[in-house]
Design a protein around this motif. Structure first.
Motif, mmCIF file in Angstrom:
data_model
loop_
_atom_site.group_PDB
_atom_site.id
_atom_site.type_symbol
_atom_site.label_atom_id
_atom_site.label_comp_id
_atom_site.label_asym_id
_atom_site.label_seq_id
_atom_site.Cartn_x
_atom_site.Cartn_y
_atom_site.Cartn_z
ATOM 1 N N MET A 90 0.837 -1.180 0.000
ATOM 2 C CA MET A 90 0.000 0.000 0.000
ATOM 3 C C MET A 90 0.883 1.245 0.000
ATOM 4 N N SER A 91 0.393 2.240 -0.682
ATOM 5 C CA SER A 91 1.133 3.493 -0.732
ATOM 6 C C SER A 91 0.980 4.247 0.586
ATOM 7 N N PRO A 92 1.797 5.262 0.794
ATOM 8 C CA PRO A 92 1.567 6.140 1.942
ATOM 9 C C PRO A 92 0.238 6.872 1.758
ATOM 10 N N LEU A 93 -0.317 7.391 2.849
ATOM 11 C CA LEU A 93 -1.553 8.162 2.797
ATOM 12 C C LEU A 93 -1.346 9.387 1.932
ATOM 13 N N ALA A 94 -2.296 9.659 1.052
ATOM 14 C CA ALA A 94 -2.198 10.800 0.140
ATOM 15 C C ALA A 94 -3.522 11.545 0.119
ATOM 16 N N ASP A 95 -3.516 12.772 -0.387
ATOM 17 C CA ASP A 95 -4.736 13.545 -0.556
ATOM 18 C C ASP A 95 -5.420 13.134 -1.845
ATOM 19 N N LEU A 96 -6.746 13.085 -1.819
ATOM 20 C CA LEU A 96 -7.532 12.823 -3.020
ATOM 21 C C LEU A 96 -8.001 14.164 -3.566
ATOM 22 N N ALA A 97 -7.871 14.384 -4.850
ATOM 23 C CA ALA A 97 -8.317 15.626 -5.472
ATOM 24 C C ALA A 97 -9.233 15.272 -6.634
ATOM 25 N N VAL A 98 -10.542 15.302 -6.395
ATOM 26 C CA VAL A 98 -11.493 14.905 -7.416
ATOM 27 C C VAL A 98 -12.323 16.079 -7.886
ATOM 28 N N ASP A 99 -12.870 16.839 -6.956
ATOM 29 C CA ASP A 99 -13.634 18.025 -7.339
ATOM 30 C C ASP A 99 -12.916 19.260 -6.834
ATOM 31 N N SER A 100 -13.530 20.415 -6.957
ATOM 32 C CA SER A 100 -12.855 21.656 -6.580
ATOM 33 C C SER A 100 -12.540 21.711 -5.093
ATOM 34 N N GLY A 101 -13.272 20.975 -4.263
ATOM 35 C CA GLY A 101 -13.008 20.973 -2.828
ATOM 36 C C GLY A 101 -12.016 19.914 -2.406
ATOM 37 N N GLY A 102 -11.621 19.014 -3.321
ATOM 38 C CA GLY A 102 -10.667 17.977 -2.988
ATOM 39 C C GLY A 102 -11.270 16.836 -2.184
ATOM 40 N N TRP A 103 -12.569 16.605 -2.320
ATOM 41 C CA TRP A 103 -13.254 15.560 -1.561
ATOM 42 C C TRP A 103 -13.865 14.532 -2.500
ATOM 43 N N VAL A 104 -13.863 13.290 -2.083
ATOM 44 C CA VAL A 104 -14.569 12.219 -2.783
ATOM 45 C C VAL A 104 -15.852 11.981 -1.990
ATOM 46 N N ARG A 105 -16.975 11.951 -2.676
ATOM 47 C CA ARG A 105 -18.243 11.712 -1.986
ATOM 48 C C ARG A 105 -18.698 10.278 -2.222
ATOM 49 N N ALA B 151 -14.676 11.709 1.789
ATOM 50 C CA ALA B 151 -13.329 11.199 2.065
ATOM 51 C C ALA B 151 -12.321 12.152 1.441
ATOM 52 N N ARG B 152 -11.310 12.493 2.188
ATOM 53 C CA ARG B 152 -10.311 13.424 1.681
ATOM 54 C C ARG B 152 -8.957 12.763 1.424
ATOM 55 N N HIS B 153 -8.700 11.638 2.054
ATOM 56 C CA HIS B 153 -7.409 10.965 1.916
ATOM 57 C C HIS B 153 -7.598 9.561 1.355
ATOM 58 N N GLY B 154 -6.540 8.996 0.820
ATOM 59 C CA GLY B 154 -6.631 7.639 0.287
ATOM 60 C C GLY B 154 -5.271 6.995 0.175
ATOM 61 N N ARG B 155 -5.300 5.709 -0.102
ATOM 62 C CA ARG B 155 -4.088 4.928 -0.357
ATOM 63 C C ARG B 155 -4.317 4.119 -1.622
ATOM 64 N N ALA B 156 -3.234 3.800 -2.307
ATOM 65 C CA ALA B 156 -3.315 2.984 -3.525
ATOM 66 C C ALA B 156 -2.564 1.685 -3.294
ATOM 67 N N CYS B 157 -3.139 0.583 -3.793
ATOM 68 C CA CYS B 157 -2.498 -0.727 -3.704
ATOM 69 C C CYS B 157 -1.563 -0.880 -4.901
ATOM 70 N N ARG B 158 -0.338 -1.234 -4.631
ATOM 71 C CA ARG B 158 0.654 -1.358 -5.703
ATOM 72 C C ARG B 158 0.396 -2.565 -6.599
ATOM 73 N N SER B 159 -0.140 -3.646 -6.047
ATOM 74 C CA SER B 159 -0.323 -4.862 -6.846
ATOM 75 C C SER B 159 -1.617 -4.851 -7.659
ATOM 76 N N CYS B 160 -2.739 -4.377 -7.087
ATOM 77 C CA CYS B 160 -4.005 -4.427 -7.828
ATOM 78 C C CYS B 160 -4.475 -3.049 -8.291
ATOM 79 N N HIS B 161 -3.790 -1.992 -7.886
ATOM 80 C CA HIS B 161 -4.042 -0.618 -8.320
ATOM 81 C C HIS B 161 -5.363 -0.038 -7.842
#
Length: 83
Positions: free
Chosen positions: A1-16, A33-43
């Protein structure tokens, strides 16, 4: 898993996370949700809720309606499904 990162989807940077309306004229329940992680193996990208949205989700949990219908009776679960 990646380190915790910010998600930027809309102008407020939030995923609903939107659920079905409980009634015709009622608004759709949403959790942000404002933060997320990405899985390196399954993306897959996993969003993470802050404490305020965790509490909101816990309060509304039993009233939420999924946006997708339940599978038809007799449909086998996917091999990856934990249930």
């Amino acid at each position: 898993m990646s380190p915790l990162a910010d998600l930027a989807v809309d102008s407020g940077g939030w995923v609903r996370l939107l659920f079905k309306r409980p009634g015709f004229l009622e608004s759709r329940p949403a959790v942000f949700a404002r933060h997320g992680r990405a899985c390196r193996s399954c993306h897959v990208v996993l969003p993470f809720l802050d404490e305020q949205n965790q509490s909101k989700l816990a309060e509304e949990w039993d009233t939420l309606i999924p946006v997708a219908p339940d599978p038809k009776p007799g449909t086998p679960p996917s091999p990856e499904s934990p249930s």
